[in-house]
Design an enzyme around this catalytic site. Structure first.
Site, PDB file in Angstrom:
ATOM      1  N   ARG A   6      76.142  -5.615 -44.212  1.00 24.25           N
ATOM      2  CA  ARG A   6      77.249  -5.854 -45.233  1.00 24.25           C
ATOM      3  C   ARG A   6      78.429  -4.694 -44.644  1.00 24.25           C
ATOM      4  NH1 ARG A   6      76.085  -9.383 -48.878  1.00 24.25           N
ATOM      5  NH2 ARG A   6      73.693  -9.152 -49.583  1.00 24.25           N
ATOM      6  N   ASP A   7      79.516  -5.287 -44.701  1.00 24.85           N
ATOM      7  CA  ASP A   7      80.995  -4.404 -44.303  1.00 24.85           C
ATOM      8  C   ASP A   7      81.054  -3.437 -45.538  1.00 24.85           C
ATOM      9  OD1 ASP A   7      83.609  -5.049 -42.359  1.00 24.85           O
ATOM     10  OD2 ASP A   7      83.906  -3.851 -44.183  1.00 24.85           O
TER      11      ASP A   7
ATOM     12  N   ASN B  54      87.832  -9.820 -34.325  1.00 21.87           N
ATOM     13  CA  ASN B  54      89.083  -8.925 -33.747  1.00 21.87           C
ATOM     14  C   ASN B  54      89.172  -8.536 -32.517  1.00 21.87           C
ATOM     15  OD1 ASN B  54      90.292  -9.658 -36.506  1.00 21.87           O
ATOM     16  ND2 ASN B  54      89.100  -7.695 -37.445  1.00 21.87           N
TER      17      ASN B  54
ATOM     18  N   VAL C 266      86.854  -0.850 -34.822  1.00 25.73           N
ATOM     19  CA  VAL C 266      85.102  -0.495 -34.097  1.00 25.73           C
ATOM     20  C   VAL C 266      84.992  -1.214 -32.711  1.00 25.73           C
ATOM     21  CG1 VAL C 266      82.810  -0.046 -34.463  1.00 25.73           C
ATOM     22  CG2 VAL C 266      84.317   0.059 -36.400  1.00 25.73           C
TER      23      VAL C 266
ATOM     24  N   HIS D  85      81.722  -7.526 -32.756  1.00 26.79           N
ATOM     25  CA  HIS D  85      81.236  -7.899 -34.086  1.00 26.79           C
ATOM     26  C   HIS D  85      82.091  -9.159 -34.382  1.00 26.79           C
ATOM     27  CE1 HIS D  85      84.133  -4.933 -34.951  1.00 26.79           C
ATOM     28  NE2 HIS D  85      84.489  -5.606 -35.870  1.00 26.79           N
TER      29      HIS D  85
ATOM     30  N   HIS E 111      83.031 -11.101 -37.802  1.00 30.50           N
ATOM     31  CA  HIS E 111      82.955 -10.852 -39.426  1.00 30.50           C
ATOM     32  C   HIS E 111      82.605 -12.193 -39.978  1.00 30.50           C
ATOM     33  CE1 HIS E 111      85.689  -7.125 -39.835  1.00 30.50           C
ATOM     34  NE2 HIS E 111      85.703  -7.369 -38.418  1.00 30.50           N
TER      35      HIS E 111
END
Ligand code: DGP
Length: 114
Positions: A29-30, A87, A96, A100, A102
């Site tokens: 989880r973010d 992103n 970061v 990744h 999202h």
């Protein structure tokens, strides 16, 4: 590439709310959720940005995206729908530098994004 906070999560050096794991992919989880469901899918083998991905990474990136879809089905929000985002660099909003995906769900997303 240098290590990132996500490398520390993979090595369990810092805690994270891990919700999904395969041999190649980890999802958690973010810390700063932008939707009721906000999970980050990362490859265990780090790639800094999408710009750094090569044809040799095609299978891994495919697994990453499919992991997000698999999680959506398992959690039952696949039919309502969700958004996946990668992103890249400054204008993309990447903070970061460990590639990744999202996964955002649990509310209606707006378009275009800000
Ligand atoms: P991006 O801006 O696309 O690079 O997304 C990075 C995301 O990572 C951002 O939404 C916040 C999240 N994040 C940063 N540090 C941590 C952390 O230590 N733990 C968790 N769970 N998420 C983090």
């Amino acid at each position: 590439m240098g290590d990132t906070i996500f490398g520390k999560i993979i090595r369990r050096e810092i805690p994270a709310d891990i919700v999904y794991e395969t041999n190649d992919v980890l999802a958690f989880r973010d810390l700063n959720p932008q939707a009721p469901v906000h999970v980050l899918f990362i490859p265990k083998r780090a790639i800094a940005t999408l710009n750094d991905a090569t044809a040799a990474d095609a299978e891994l990136i495919g697994k990453l995206v499919l992991a997000a879809a698999d999680y959506a089905k398992r959690e039952g929000f696949d039919k309502d729908g969700y958004r996946t985002v990668i992103n890249c660099n400054e204008h993309g909003g990447q903070t970061v530098f460990h590639l990744h995906v999202h996964l955002l769900a649990g509310r209606r997303m707006t378009w275009p994004p800000g």
